[in-house]
Design a protein around this motif. Sequence first.
Motif, PDB file in Angstrom:
ATOM      1  N   ILE A 153       2.004  -6.461  11.143  1.00  0.00           N
ATOM      2  CA  ILE A 153       1.204  -5.551  11.974  1.00  0.00           C
ATOM      3  C   ILE A 153      -0.213  -5.566  11.439  1.00  0.00           C
ATOM      4  N   HIS A 154      -1.161  -5.733  12.367  1.00  0.00           N
ATOM      5  CA  HIS A 154      -2.575  -5.761  11.990  1.00  0.00           C
ATOM      6  C   HIS A 154      -3.280  -4.599  12.687  1.00  0.00           C
ATOM      7  N   PRO A 155      -4.140  -3.876  11.957  1.00  0.00           N
ATOM      8  CA  PRO A 155      -4.726  -2.656  12.527  1.00  0.00           C
ATOM      9  C   PRO A 155      -5.982  -2.887  13.368  1.00  0.00           C
ATOM     10  N   ALA A 195       4.205  -4.986   6.366  1.00  0.00           N
ATOM     11  CA  ALA A 195       3.614  -3.695   6.739  1.00  0.00           C
ATOM     12  C   ALA A 195       2.563  -3.346   5.690  1.00  0.00           C
ATOM     13  N   GLY A 196       1.353  -3.878   5.905  1.00  0.00           N
ATOM     14  CA  GLY A 196       0.308  -3.650   4.916  1.00  0.00           C
ATOM     15  C   GLY A 196       0.515  -4.493   3.671  1.00  0.00           C
ATOM     16  N   GLU A 233       0.526   2.828  15.307  1.00  0.00           N
ATOM     17  CA  GLU A 233       1.516   2.176  14.439  1.00  0.00           C
ATOM     18  C   GLU A 233       2.826   2.959  14.435  1.00  0.00           C
ATOM     19  N   GLY A 278       0.790  -1.227   0.000  1.00  0.00           N
ATOM     20  CA  GLY A 278       0.000   0.000   0.000  1.00  0.00           C
ATOM     21  C   GLY A 278       0.819   1.272   0.000  1.00  0.00           C
ATOM     22  N   SER A 279       0.364   2.237   0.783  1.00  0.00           N
ATOM     23  CA  SER A 279       0.977   3.570   0.745  1.00  0.00           C
ATOM     24  C   SER A 279       2.389   3.563   1.335  1.00  0.00           C
ATOM     25  N   GLY A 280       2.637   2.688   2.294  1.00  0.00           N
ATOM     26  CA  GLY A 280       3.995   2.541   2.798  1.00  0.00           C
ATOM     27  C   GLY A 280       4.361   3.461   3.952  1.00  0.00           C
ATOM     28  N   SER A 281       3.371   3.988   4.670  1.00  0.00           N
ATOM     29  CA  SER A 281       3.724   4.873   5.789  1.00  0.00           C
ATOM     30  C   SER A 281       4.483   4.106   6.872  1.00  0.00           C
ATOM     31  N   ASN A 282       4.095   2.874   7.103  1.00  0.00           N
ATOM     32  CA  ASN A 282       4.824   2.063   8.090  1.00  0.00           C
ATOM     33  C   ASN A 282       6.215   1.709   7.589  1.00  0.00           C
ATOM     34  N   ALA A 283       6.323   1.386   6.312  1.00  0.00           N
ATOM     35  CA  ALA A 283       7.641   1.079   5.743  1.00  0.00           C
ATOM     36  C   ALA A 283       8.568   2.280   5.910  1.00  0.00           C
ATOM     37  N   ARG A 341      -3.282   4.554  13.124  1.00  0.00           N
ATOM     38  CA  ARG A 341      -2.003   4.956  12.514  1.00  0.00           C
ATOM     39  C   ARG A 341      -1.075   5.590  13.553  1.00  0.00           C
TER      40      ARG A 341
HETATM   41  C1  GRF Z   1      -1.682  -0.302   8.195  1.00  0.00           C
HETATM   42  O1  GRF Z   1      -2.841   0.112   8.839  1.00  0.00           O
HETATM   43  C2  GRF Z   1      -1.253  -1.652   8.699  1.00  0.00           C
HETATM   44  O2  GRF Z   1      -1.529  -1.862  10.050  1.00  0.00           O
HETATM   45  C3  GRF Z   1      -2.098  -2.555   7.878  1.00  0.00           C
HETATM   46  O3  GRF Z   1      -2.151  -1.950   6.605  1.00  0.00           O
HETATM   47  C4  GRF Z   1      -1.946  -0.556   6.728  1.00  0.00           C
HETATM   48  C5  GRF Z   1      -0.779  -0.195   5.858  1.00  0.00           C
HETATM   49  O4  GRF Z   1      -0.568   1.188   5.762  1.00  0.00           O
HETATM   50  N1  GRF Z   1      -1.668  -3.912   7.936  1.00  0.00           N
HETATM   51  P1  GRF Z   1       0.738   1.759   5.080  1.00  0.00           P
HETATM   52  O5  GRF Z   1       0.829   1.168   3.686  1.00  0.00           O
HETATM   53  O6  GRF Z   1       1.921   1.356   5.925  1.00  0.00           O
HETATM   54  O7  GRF Z   1       0.572   3.235   5.030  1.00  0.00           O
END
Ligand code: GRF
Length: 190
Positions: A104-106, A83-84, A175, A10-15, A172
């Motif tokens: 990680i699970h939200p 991470a997503g 996270e 996805g968007s990768g904010s956690n990455a 978020r």
């Molecule tokens: C986060 O909410 C994570 O917990 C879930 O998917 C989302 C990914 O967001 N597993 P991002 O791509 O890291 O912005």
Amino acid sequence: MKNIAVFASGSGSNAENLIHYFNDNQRGANVKLVICNKQNAGVVERAQRLGIDCVILNKEQIQDPDTLLPVLEFLNIDVIVLAGFLLLIPQFLVDSYENRIVNIHPALLPKFGGKGMYGRHVHEAVIESGEKETGITIHYVNGHYDSGNIIFQAKVSLLPDDTVEDVEAKVRELEQKYFAQVIFDTFCAK
Ligand code: GRF
């Protein structure tokens, strides 16, 4: 020094947060690689901007040991962080990286997990069932969605009129606050 690969769809904010936490500091680990299964995902652009190798692999390639394992071995990857990442992790990878893959699970597992429970779907289900709290779960990955041993959970209160966006913002925040620290505590602090 531990080498981390982040798998994201996805968007990768956690990455990005993990990359800053580890690569900008001397913490005994570095994010060496991002693996993404979607060419247009935001995480691809983030990895490029941050100077991290990013490999795009489709579902068949992720499920093929002869494709995926050499990529990980080439960069001496020790730990995999999901991470997503929306694809199921194949059993050969679970076996090769036993207790070295975390997700990680939200939400607060075991509630609101399983196939199809990702992103907004999770937060919608939380609201629909009238939960008074939600949170994050960081857990080891086994061959099934969202069911490996739990490493860490953090909770946040919900208000009756919280929207999906409100819940997402609260999750978020958790996270960003905890994910990298828990990865550090689990794999680097020993
Ligand atoms: C986060 O909410 C994570 O917990 C879930 O998917 C989302 C990914 O967001 N597993 P991002 O791509 O890291 O912005």
